[in-house]
Scaffold this motif. Structure first.
Motif, short mmCIF file in Angstrom:
data_model
loop_
_atom_site.label_atom_id
_atom_site.label_comp_id
_atom_site.label_asym_id
_atom_site.label_seq_id
_atom_site.Cartn_x
_atom_site.Cartn_y
_atom_site.Cartn_z
N VAL A 73 13.09 30.26 66.74
CA VAL A 73 12.31 30.69 65.67
C VAL A 73 10.99 31.74 66.91
CG1 VAL A 73 10.64 31.28 64.36
CG2 VAL A 73 11.89 29.69 63.45
N ILE A 74 11.03 31.18 67.61
CA ILE A 74 9.99 32.00 69.34
C ILE A 74 10.76 32.98 69.42
CG2 ILE A 74 8.77 31.33 70.81
CD1 ILE A 74 7.42 29.27 69.86
N ASN A 75 12.56 31.55 69.99
CA ASN A 75 13.23 32.88 70.87
C ASN A 75 14.11 34.20 70.52
OD1 ASN A 75 13.63 31.55 73.18
ND2 ASN A 75 14.47 29.79 72.36
N HIS B 148 12.73 9.00 64.62
CA HIS B 148 11.17 9.62 64.60
C HIS B 148 11.36 10.95 65.56
CE1 HIS B 148 7.06 11.17 63.90
NE2 HIS B 148 7.04 10.19 65.30
N GLN B 149 11.89 10.29 66.57
CA GLN B 149 11.97 10.93 67.88
C GLN B 149 12.98 12.01 67.94
OE1 GLN B 149 10.15 10.10 70.30
NE2 GLN B 149 10.48 12.15 71.36
N GLN B 150 14.07 11.79 67.15
CA GLN B 150 15.02 12.76 66.83
C GLN B 150 14.48 13.97 65.86
OE1 GLN B 150 19.13 10.92 65.16
NE2 GLN B 150 18.98 9.95 67.42
N ARG B 151 13.48 14.00 64.55
CA ARG B 151 13.09 14.53 64.33
C ARG B 151 12.24 15.79 64.46
NH1 ARG B 151 12.98 10.40 60.28
NH2 ARG B 151 11.36 9.83 60.80
N GLN B 152 11.71 14.99 65.46
CA GLN B 152 10.58 15.50 66.36
C GLN B 152 11.24 16.60 67.13
OE1 GLN B 152 7.56 13.14 68.14
NE2 GLN B 152 6.48 12.43 66.13
N ASN B 153 12.41 16.10 68.19
CA ASN B 153 13.19 17.04 68.89
C ASN B 153 13.20 17.81 67.71
OD1 ASN B 153 12.04 15.83 70.70
ND2 ASN B 153 13.99 14.36 70.50
N GLN B 154 14.11 17.47 66.91
CA GLN B 154 14.45 18.74 65.91
C GLN B 154 13.67 19.94 65.54
OE1 GLN B 154 16.85 16.99 62.98
NE2 GLN B 154 18.48 15.89 64.36
N ALA B 155 12.42 19.45 65.44
CA ALA B 155 11.20 20.03 64.86
C ALA B 155 11.01 21.74 65.86
CB ALA B 155 10.71 19.81 64.45
N GLN B 156 11.09 20.38 67.00
CA GLN B 156 10.73 21.61 68.36
C GLN B 156 11.81 22.52 68.63
OE1 GLN B 156 9.88 18.73 71.42
NE2 GLN B 156 7.55 17.78 70.29
N ARG C 58 13.68 23.71 66.55
CA ARG C 58 13.45 24.95 65.18
C ARG C 58 12.54 25.87 65.42
NH1 ARG C 58 15.30 20.51 61.40
NH2 ARG C 58 12.91 20.41 61.28
N ASP C 59 11.29 25.93 65.99
CA ASP C 59 10.51 26.38 66.27
C ASP C 59 10.44 27.39 67.44
OD1 ASP C 59 9.41 24.93 63.84
OD2 ASP C 59 8.15 23.36 65.62
#
Length: 340
Positions: free
Chosen positions: A302-304, A288-296, A298-299
């Motif tokens: 996108v912002i960069n 779960h932590q890895q998935r959250q880190n991957q989502a963060q 990716r966001d």
């Protein structure tokens, strides 16, 4: 007495004496040979000296004659015949003190006086020879007496040695007989001691076999204060009742130990299950932590990207504003440089 050892010593002594005698004979032979060689060398040297002197005399006689010398007149053997006598008589007036022609013992009666002296000397010599012969006879008599005394003394010494040898032989015989008797007595004593020892050993073995120690009688371990008081140094083992009680107690201990092992196994299984659940929960939380880190991530990417696009657009707008204020040729030159 060890006769073989004594014979071996006598044989070695004879061999040693024979070797010494051979060495002395060889040494004497060498001495005789050297003496003979020395005599031959001395004889040869004497002959050479004799021949040399003979040749020298022949040379003097043939080539150095007295008549050819300058001082022959001083050494002429006929000079005294040719010359005048020094004195004619003992009272010759020419024979003064300063003339040195007359000395003590040089009188004209010299020949008679010398003859008388020679006769006197001969008498003395004969007397000395006689005394010498008497002395030699006395010495020979004394030597004969001394030889007889030595022979008698040697005979007495040999007789004493013979008696001593006989007494020594008798002592050796008596000692040998005494040793033989002692050896027989010692053998008989050893046989008696051996028989007594065998009898004692048999009695001891019989006593031990029939005793309580080897028969392992359990009653001998009972102490004087009761049945439960056991003497440790006499205890030979437990009886059947005690053995059955110990086996029952061991069975109960085995069942208790098996029950404890079962409880430990169940506790270990529970701990293993809990460790698996904790590990599974930890794994799920890490995923779960890895998935959250991957989502963060990716966001953030996108912002960069959006910020990068905005920065590029801003840069382009600023450049266009800058290029709109310069001539056309300079604009194309800076444009080409920028594109390069």
């Amino acid at each position: 007495i060890d006769k073989d050892a004594l014979d071996a010593q006598v044989k070695e002594r004879k061999i040693q004496e024979a070797a010494e005698k051979a060495e002395h004979e060889r040494f004497a032979h060498d001495m005789k040979k050297n003496d003979k060689l020395m005599c031959l060398l001395e004889e040869r040297q004497k002959n050479e000296i004799k021949d040399l002197n003979k040749a020298l005399n022949e040379f003097h006689k043939n080539f150095q004659k007295p008549e050819t010398r300058r001082e022959f007149d001083l050494n002429d053997p006929q000079a005294l015949k040719k010359d005048r006598p020094a004195r004619v008589s003992d009272d010759d007036p020419r024979c003064t003190v300063s003339s040195m022609q007359k000395f003590m013992g040089e009188d004209l009666n010299y020949d008679q006086r010398m003859k008388f002296q020679k006769e006197q000397l001969r008498e003395w010599s004969l007397q000395q020879q006689k005394d010498w012969k008497n002395a030699l006879a006395d010495q020979k008599l004394a030597d004969d007496l001394y030889d007889k005394f030595r022979i008698e003394l040697d005979r007495k010494i040999m007789e004493e040695q013979r008696k001593e040898e006989e007494s020594r032989r008798a002592v050796c015989t008596a000692t040998k007989n005494f040793n033989r008797i002692q050896a027989a007595e010692l053998d008989h004593k050893n046989e008696l001691e051996k028989a007594q020892k065998i009898k004692d050993d048999m009695d001891e073995i019989t006593c031990l076999l029939r005793g309580d120690f080897l028969s392992e009688n359990p009653d001998q371990a009972i102490g004087p204060w009761g049945k439960h008081n056991v003497l440790v140094n006499r205890w030979k083992g437990m009886n059947q009742e005690q053995l059955m009680a110990i086996r029952e107690f061991q069975k109960e201990q085995a069942l208790e130990k098996q029950r404890v092992r079962e409880q430990e196994r169940r506790r270990d299984a529970e701990w293993d299950r809990q460790r698996l659940q904790a590990a599974r929960a930890q794994l799920l939380w890490e995923r779960h932590q890895q998935r959250q880190n991957q989502a963060q991530r990716r966001d953030l990417d996108v912002i960069n990207a959006e910020l990068s696009q905005e920065q590029k657009a801003k840069n382009i707008y600023l450049k266009e504003e800058e290029y709109s204020n310069i001539p056309t040729e300079e604009f194309y030159a800076q444009f080409n440089t920028t594109t390069r």
